[in-house]
Design an enzyme around this catalytic site. Structure first.
Site, mmCIF file in Angstrom:
data_model
loop_
_atom_site.group_PDB
_atom_site.id
_atom_site.type_symbol
_atom_site.label_atom_id
_atom_site.label_comp_id
_atom_site.label_asym_id
_atom_site.label_seq_id
_atom_site.Cartn_x
_atom_site.Cartn_y
_atom_site.Cartn_z
ATOM 1 N N GLU A 31 3.618 2.917 -3.159
ATOM 2 C CA GLU A 31 4.776 3.699 -2.737
ATOM 3 C C GLU A 31 6.034 3.156 -3.426
ATOM 4 O O GLU A 31 6.233 1.940 -3.463
ATOM 5 C CB GLU A 31 4.874 3.534 -1.222
ATOM 6 N N ASP A 58 5.309 -15.839 -1.181
ATOM 7 C CA ASP A 58 6.124 -15.997 -2.403
ATOM 8 C C ASP A 58 7.509 -15.415 -2.130
ATOM 9 O O ASP A 58 8.020 -14.585 -2.867
ATOM 10 C CB ASP A 58 5.452 -15.266 -3.575
HETATM 11 P P1 ADP Z 1 6.168 -8.676 -10.898
HETATM 12 O O1 ADP Z 1 4.818 -8.594 -10.250
HETATM 13 O O2 ADP Z 1 6.117 -8.410 -12.359
HETATM 14 O O3 ADP Z 1 6.923 -9.928 -10.547
HETATM 15 P P2 ADP Z 1 7.710 -7.196 -8.901
HETATM 16 O O4 ADP Z 1 6.703 -6.827 -7.877
HETATM 17 O O5 ADP Z 1 8.598 -8.354 -8.567
HETATM 18 O O6 ADP Z 1 7.024 -7.436 -10.329
HETATM 19 O O7 ADP Z 1 8.586 -5.911 -9.229
HETATM 20 C C1 ADP Z 1 9.574 -5.890 -10.253
HETATM 21 C C2 ADP Z 1 10.846 -5.235 -9.745
HETATM 22 O O8 ADP Z 1 10.575 -3.882 -9.399
HETATM 23 C C3 ADP Z 1 11.348 -5.889 -8.459
HETATM 24 O O9 ADP Z 1 12.323 -6.838 -8.723
HETATM 25 C C4 ADP Z 1 11.898 -4.744 -7.658
HETATM 26 O O10 ADP Z 1 13.277 -4.580 -7.914
HETATM 27 C C5 ADP Z 1 11.171 -3.533 -8.164
HETATM 28 N N1 ADP Z 1 10.120 -3.081 -7.220
HETATM 29 C C6 ADP Z 1 9.033 -3.785 -6.793
HETATM 30 N N2 ADP Z 1 8.287 -3.068 -5.949
HETATM 31 C C7 ADP Z 1 8.901 -1.862 -5.834
HETATM 32 C C8 ADP Z 1 8.610 -0.656 -5.100
HETATM 33 N N3 ADP Z 1 7.522 -0.563 -4.338
HETATM 34 N N4 ADP Z 1 9.476 0.364 -5.217
HETATM 35 C C9 ADP Z 1 10.570 0.271 -6.014
HETATM 36 N N5 ADP Z 1 10.894 -0.816 -6.720
HETATM 37 C C10 ADP Z 1 10.072 -1.876 -6.651
#
Ligand code: ADP
Length: 297
Positions: A99, A201
């Site tokens: 989502e 984390d």
């Molecule tokens: P990684 O696994 O590469 O560390 P993240 O899960 O931290 O990536 O996601 C990267 C960026 O995308 C986050 O800093 C956040 O701002 C954005 N993000 C993460 N999950 C979502 C989501 N479900 N919906 C919108 N933006 C998201």
């Protein structure tokens, strides 16, 4: 767009349709920055928007663990967590679809504190989880253990110290780390942690606020462990502020020994940072180890 890209995005679209049980035709796709490990995209169409992470197909296991972690956190019904939709591989790539949530940068620290305490109220019989996962790109071992001190010694500190030794860390860091491992019980003399559901984390980059002012946590490294480990990590790279800790403490008081143990818990992450990025993290890990050994008198 190459034919591999077509194959990949067709497969992702098909997996979304299969998971959601309805039609979905993507109309717009764009890359988003900010991730540490994966490439991230938003995929929009038919009034729906998904957040897609991509990596090599060989990392599928990491995405499956992340999807399961999101589900585990959602089941606690305590804090908003993105709903995982699909995982798979196509054209040599692995993907995780979830989502999409729009963040608006507002402050929700007090609510975050109360909701994190509610998450931590969810407990297991033992420490660990039913599967391993990753912390950053490093494997994280979650074999169930009834003994938290043994869990932290072997599956957290010991695991990272072994990696650090193989990476060429100085013998002083590794040797002092082993002395610390031997003395771990001293930090738990009057404190019996519960196996709480942890995000695992919880640095500031993995917490946001949605448009309704609700805290959102994502990118977890889930396991059941001492809730102080989650609290400690919120402080590691700039904390969410006093309102967060007051709200948490009101909901579930924090033990006075946390002030010392938080260094023990963050040492795991600093060692992991050394193992991932090298550089000055070795010195930081050594200073933390020295500070902990000094507590032993
Ligand atoms: P990684 O696994 O590469 O560390 P993240 O899960 O931290 O990536 O996601 C990267 C960026 O995308 C986050 O800093 C956040 O701002 C954005 N993000 C993460 N999950 C979502 C989501 N479900 N919906 C919108 N933006 C998201």
């Amino acid at each position: 767009m190459g034919s591999d890209d077509h194959t990949l995005w067709d497969a992702i679209t098909a997996s979304i349709r299969a998971a959601e049980g309805g039609g979905f035709t993507p109309a717009d796709r764009h890359g988003v920055g900010g991730g540490c490990i994966n490439q991230a995209w938003t995929l929009t169409g038919d009034g729906q928007r998904y957040f897609v992470k991509l990596n090599d197909a060989a990392r599928l296991d990491m995405f499956e663990a992340e999807a399961e972690g999101l589900s585990e956190l959602r089941a606690a019904n305590a804090i908003r967590v993105p709903r995982p939709v699909a995982t798979g591989t196509a054209a040599g790539r692995g993907y995780l679809v979830m989502e999409h949530i729009t963040f608006d940068g507002r402050e929700s620290s007090a609510r975050f504190g109360a909701e994190l305490a509610a998450l931590h109220r969810r407990t297991a019989e033992r420490f660990g989880w039913h599967r391993d996962n990753t912390i950053g790109a490093t494997p994280q071992v979650n074999t169930w253990n009834a003994d938290w001190v043994a869990f932290w010694r072997e599956q957290r500190l010991g695991f990272q110290l072994d990696l650090a030794a193989r990476r060429g860390a100085g013998t002083r860091l590794v040797d002092r780390g082993h002395v610390l491992m031997e003395h771990l019980p001293a930090f738990f003399a009057d404190y019996r942690p519960l196996p709480s559901l942890l995000h695992g984390d919880l640095w500031g980059g993995n917490m946001e606020t949605d448009r309704d002012g609700r805290p959102v946590i994502f990118d977890p490294a889930v396991y059941y462990g001492d809730r102080e480990a989650d609290l400690a990590m919120t402080e590691l790279f700039g904390g969410p502020g006093g309102a967060f800790y007051r709200a948490y403490d009101d909901a579930w008081p924090i033990d006075p020994g946390y002030g010392v143990r938080k260094t023990l818990y963050n040492l795991y992450h600093i060692l992991n940072h050394y193992n991932l990025f090298g550089g000055g993290y070795a010195d930081q890990a050594e200073r933390m180890t020295d500070r902990l050994l000094a507590e032993l008198g």
